[in-house]
Design a protein around this motif. Structure first.
Motif, short mmCIF file in Angstrom:
data_model
loop_
_atom_site.label_atom_id
_atom_site.label_comp_id
_atom_site.label_asym_id
_atom_site.label_seq_id
_atom_site.Cartn_x
_atom_site.Cartn_y
_atom_site.Cartn_z
N GLU A 123 -1.09 -2.79 0.01
CA GLU A 123 -1.61 -3.25 -1.13
C GLU A 123 -1.19 -1.95 -2.27
O GLU A 123 -1.41 -2.27 -3.34
N ASN A 124 -1.22 -0.95 -1.86
CA ASN A 124 -0.91 0.33 -2.63
C ASN A 124 0.43 0.59 -2.66
O ASN A 124 1.02 1.75 -3.16
N SER A 125 1.44 -0.21 -2.20
CA SER A 125 2.91 0.08 -2.27
C SER A 125 3.15 1.16 -1.26
O SER A 125 4.33 1.95 -1.42
N ARG A 126 2.51 1.35 -0.39
CA ARG A 126 2.82 2.54 0.65
C ARG A 126 3.40 1.89 1.95
O ARG A 126 3.05 0.89 2.26
N GLY A 127 4.50 2.24 2.41
CA GLY A 127 5.40 1.92 3.64
C GLY A 127 4.49 2.51 4.82
O GLY A 127 4.00 3.60 4.93
N HIS A 128 4.48 1.68 5.74
CA HIS A 128 3.74 1.82 7.17
C HIS A 128 4.85 1.59 8.39
O HIS A 128 5.72 0.92 8.22
N CYS A 129 4.82 2.40 9.26
CA CYS A 129 5.45 2.20 10.61
C CYS A 129 4.30 1.98 11.71
O CYS A 129 3.52 2.89 11.73
N ILE A 130 4.82 1.61 12.71
CA ILE A 130 4.14 1.24 13.90
C ILE A 130 4.86 2.11 15.05
O ILE A 130 6.03 1.89 15.55
#
Length: 818
Positions: A101-108
């Protein structure tokens, strides 16, 4: 919404400007461009390209379990709600990311079969282009902090479940923040290795087996009553439990999750195991015994154990604490009862990737399997794995479980048949162990060479501490002035490199209150992990004042920070003998030729500080061989663009003696005993009692280290005689072993044997034999023969006597008849 839109517009403008000028970090991370830099040093040099952080990314957290499932944020990169993030690990494993929701990219992070830094490439267009570059640290589950994995409550119960008197409910717990979901599934995953060992068909695999529970609340705990697994899954004997969001289909790989440690799946084994676990385990033990008979013998190529606990803890270039038995953490040695500390050989053996484990009791003596179930054991597969990983027997953790740990359960823990296990995993004693030689740089700076020569060299510059062309190891040190007014220097950085290894640099941070570690000029953070597997080198940093670097050659470098003063200890194995040069001398056991100038000339007078100074200056680093990082204007101007040895800096060679000196009394009180001259120099010339204290402590620590590493004589384990027993499990010089026989047997040979200076046991070999009855038979025969002779003689004499009496009467009768 407006802020997010503004950030996107800014990113597009920056990208456009960078592309127009041709100076973009996209595809250029690690490089120096014409007008700006994409190198890791650009932040401190303030010359980064505008889009450096956009394409050369950092992530948080930067590490996680090699089992995967860790959700991490891509820092300082811009994404939109329409971004389709795909994260590629090691060039061939993709996981699906997302934008929060804060426009931050995530990886797993994915399930990996290796540890160490893994290349990371990130796409925001579902894989069309991977423009962002970073790295991910994959960590062995045993070395992972407990807060990052699920916990088996009473792990021993889990792994003994189904054996006599072990049953009931099992419980597990986890940190709910590790799984971003309201409801979760509890899955069972199994590991096995297939194919023919030591061939290309040998493979390891993790596989989803079944779910213990589905759609459970993510409340951080789960308990259940185990039952034998169905559908043949009970044949999987090693595995782990995974907690993952219930929104995923069963067994979906590489999704956010947390895992337990890998463990023996006793709790789901077949019903036959529960009916008679000892018989079931014996069958497995015998099958393993047959397999081992067919596999190659790896014992001859593994390193010998150190003889004493002191040696094991001091030889930090080749051995490291085993996380399963650590004296610093209370000596909880589950698999090694009777021991207080174990170490593992850091390097796997060259051909078979085997490991060595060495364990010690409270007296400091090595514990051997011939004397105790808790003894030291070699491993067919090194617990920590070994490069290039990926395939058995080099898969970290799991290969070791398959070939060395499950078999211990079969033969020793689930049944009483340890003799099968120890036949193939006998303890290695220490008769072939050679302690390393050590050298030290400390204080203002002072040096103790590998052969024990001590001197001071207060040059300003960068110098070769040691180099070995034979083994390809180079260690360099930087010395900077204590301050602008004091004519003395101190060690502020050490850089090192082995053959084809990463360059590792350890240096003082600003303020001199901690140490910073750099890998190929990039700063490493040890905030999450204390151990890192790097390229052909390992680094361990349990605190900001303590760093140990370990190379494949067995060389170790310990860097410590005491009272703002940096010390460096170098440990080299016997293979470096006759091949070292530099400020730390020639390692050959001869102190007379230790200090050799770079041109080959020998220092004639070690008591002449000016001559020693010329020797030190000759070992200034050449520009084309410098290993250091120059990431500030000060370092560039003082060392990179200037001569490596500052000829204008002339230090104080002699300690000034003045009763009016306000530090004179402190120097008198602090600086006592051996090495006092170095302590006095650092207080009276360096003008610091703190430095003097640190110098004294470093000198004394080195003396203790040398004492700990002294060669000791071992006679090897002495076995009890057949049908007998022994008292004593120490086998070093001076140790005594008492030998005796069981009832009904007689002792032949020595009843007491002592380990002698020549490495041999005194006396004769001891045997227990059945007592012989020959003497009794002989004695009985002699007595019987004598008795028979007496009887016969008596009868003969009696007969003759009767004849004599009868003779006269016969004569009378005859006469009368005539």
């Amino acid at each position: 919404m407006m802020e997010r839109f503004t950030a996107i517009i800014f990113f597009l403008l920056v990208s456009c400007i960078c592309r127009i000028s041709g100076q973009t970090c996209e595809g250029s991370c690690g490089k120096q461009l014409d007008s700006c830099s994409c190198h890791s040093t650009c932040s401190s040099l303030k010359n980064c390209c505008t889009d450096f952080k956009e394409y050369c990314v950092e992530v948080f957290p930067y590490s996680g379990s090699m089992f995967g499932g860790t959700d991490f944020i891509v820092l300082d990169a811009s994404f939109t709600n329409s971004s389709e993030i795909l994260c590629r690990f090691n060039g061939n494993i993709d996981t699906v990311g997302y934008v929060d929701e804060n426009s931050r990219g995530h990886c797993i992070s994915p399930l990996l079969y290796e540890t160490g830094w893994v290349p990371l490439n990130i796409s925001s267009d579902n894989g069309t282009k991977f423009s962002r570059v970073g790295a991910w640290l994959s960590v062995h589950t045993g070395k992972l902090d407990a807060q990052f994995k699920a916990t088996l409550v009473n792990a021993t119960k889990w792994q003994y479940y189904g054996t006599p008197d072990v049953g009931g409910f099992l419980e597990m717990t986890w940190n709910t923040s590790l799984v971003r979901a309201e409801r979760v599934n509890i899955e069972v995953w199994g590991y096995r290795e297939t194919g023919k060992p030591y061939t290309d068909t040998w493979q390891g695999e993790w596989q989803y087996l079944y779910s213990l529970a589905k759609d459970q609340p993510n409340n951080g705990s789960f308990s259940f009553l185990p039952k034998p697994a169905e559908s043949g899954f009970s044949s999987w004997e090693l595995g782990s439990l995974r907690i993952s969001p219930s929104t995923n289909p069963d067994g979906t790989r590489n999704v956010q999750a947390t895992w337990t440690e890998d463990h023996a799946l006793a709790w789901h084994l077949e019903e036959r195991f529960r009916q008679n676990s000892a018989v079931w385990a014996l069958e497995k033990c015998l099958a393993w015994d047959q397999l081992e008979n067919q596999l190659p013998n790896f014992l001859s190529e593994i390193i010998d154990c150190p003889c004493t606990l002191a040696q094991a803890r001091a030889d930090t270039g080749r051995f490291h604490t085993d996380y399963g038995c650590d004296i610093e953490k209370g000596s909880v040695c589950t698999y090694h009862p009777g021991c207080v500390h174990c170490v593992r050989a850091i390097q796997a053996s060259p051909t078979y990737a085997a490991g060595q484990q060495c364990c010690y009791d409270s007296t400091g003596a090595q514990v051997l399997t011939g004397d105790s179930i808790g003894g030291s054991t070699p491993d067919r597969a090194h617990d920590w794995g070994s490069p290039p990983f990926q395939k058995p027997p080099r898969v970290p953790g799991q290969s070791h479980w398959v070939y060395d740990v499950l078999s211990f359960y079969y033969c020793c823990l689930w049944s009483d048949n340890c003799h099968y296990y120890f036949k193939h995993r006998p303890s290695s004693d220490c008769r072939r162990y050679q302690p390393p030689s050590s050298a030290l740089v400390f204080g203002d700076p002072h040096f103790i060479t590998f052969d024990g020569v001590s001197y001071s060299f207060n040059g300003k510059g960068e110098y070769t501490l040691m180099t070995s062309s034979k083994n390809g190891l180079t260690i360099q040190g930087r010395a900077e002035p204590v301050d602008a007014t004091i004519k003395a220097t101190k060690l502020t950085a050490v850089a090192m490199k082995d053959v084809r290894s990463d360059v590792i640099e350890v240096r003082l941070v600003s303020g001199h209150n901690g140490l910073e570690v750099l890998q190929n000029q990039k700063t490493l953070s040890f905030s999450e992990q204390h151990w890192m597997d790097l390229h052909r080198v390992f680094v361990f940093s349990p605190s900001s004042t303590n760093v140990t670097v370990m190379f494949l050659s067995g060389a170790g470098v310990e860097v410590r920070l005491r009272e703002g003063t940096m010390t460096a200890t170098v440990l080299l194995p016997e293979e470096f003998k006759d091949s070292t040069l530099g400020l730390l001398g020639k390692m050959n056991g001869d102190a007379k030729d230790d200090l050799v100038l770079s041109n080959g000339e020998l220092v004639r007078n070690l008591t002449n500080p000016e001559e020693v100074f010329i020797f030190g200056a000759s070992w200034a680093v050449h520009n084309d061989s410098a290993l250091f990082t120059y990431d500030s204007e000060h370092l560039l101007n003082t060392y990179c663009y200037a001569p490596r040895h500052d000829h204008t800096f002339v230090p104080v060679f002699f300690v000034p003696e003045s009763p009016d000196d306000p530090l004179a009394n402190q120097a008198h009180e602090i600086c006592t005993g051996e090495g006092a001259q170095y302590c006095r120099y650092d207080i009276l010339v360096g003008r610091s009692s703190r430095m003097g204290n640190a110098t004294k402590a470093s000198f004394q620590s080195h003396i203790s280290l040398v004492e700990d590493l002294k060669q000791v004589i071992s006679c090897g384990r002495l076995s009890p005689p057949n049908n007998g027993k022994k008292e004593g499990t120490a086998y070093l010089q001076g140790a005594k072993v008492q030998l005796s026989c069981d009832d009904g047997y007689a002792l032949e040979g020595s009843a007491e044997r002592t380990c002698q200076e020549n490495g041999r046991w005194s006396g004769e070999d001891t045997n227990c034999v059945v007592p012989s009855n020959l003497a009794g038979i002989v004695a009985g025969s002699v007595i019987g023969a004598v008795a028979l002779i007496v009887i016969i003689t008596t009868l003969v004499l009696h007969s003759r006597k009767q004849r004599r009496r009868a003779a006269p009467l016969g004569e009378v009768v005859t006469s009368e008849a005539l």
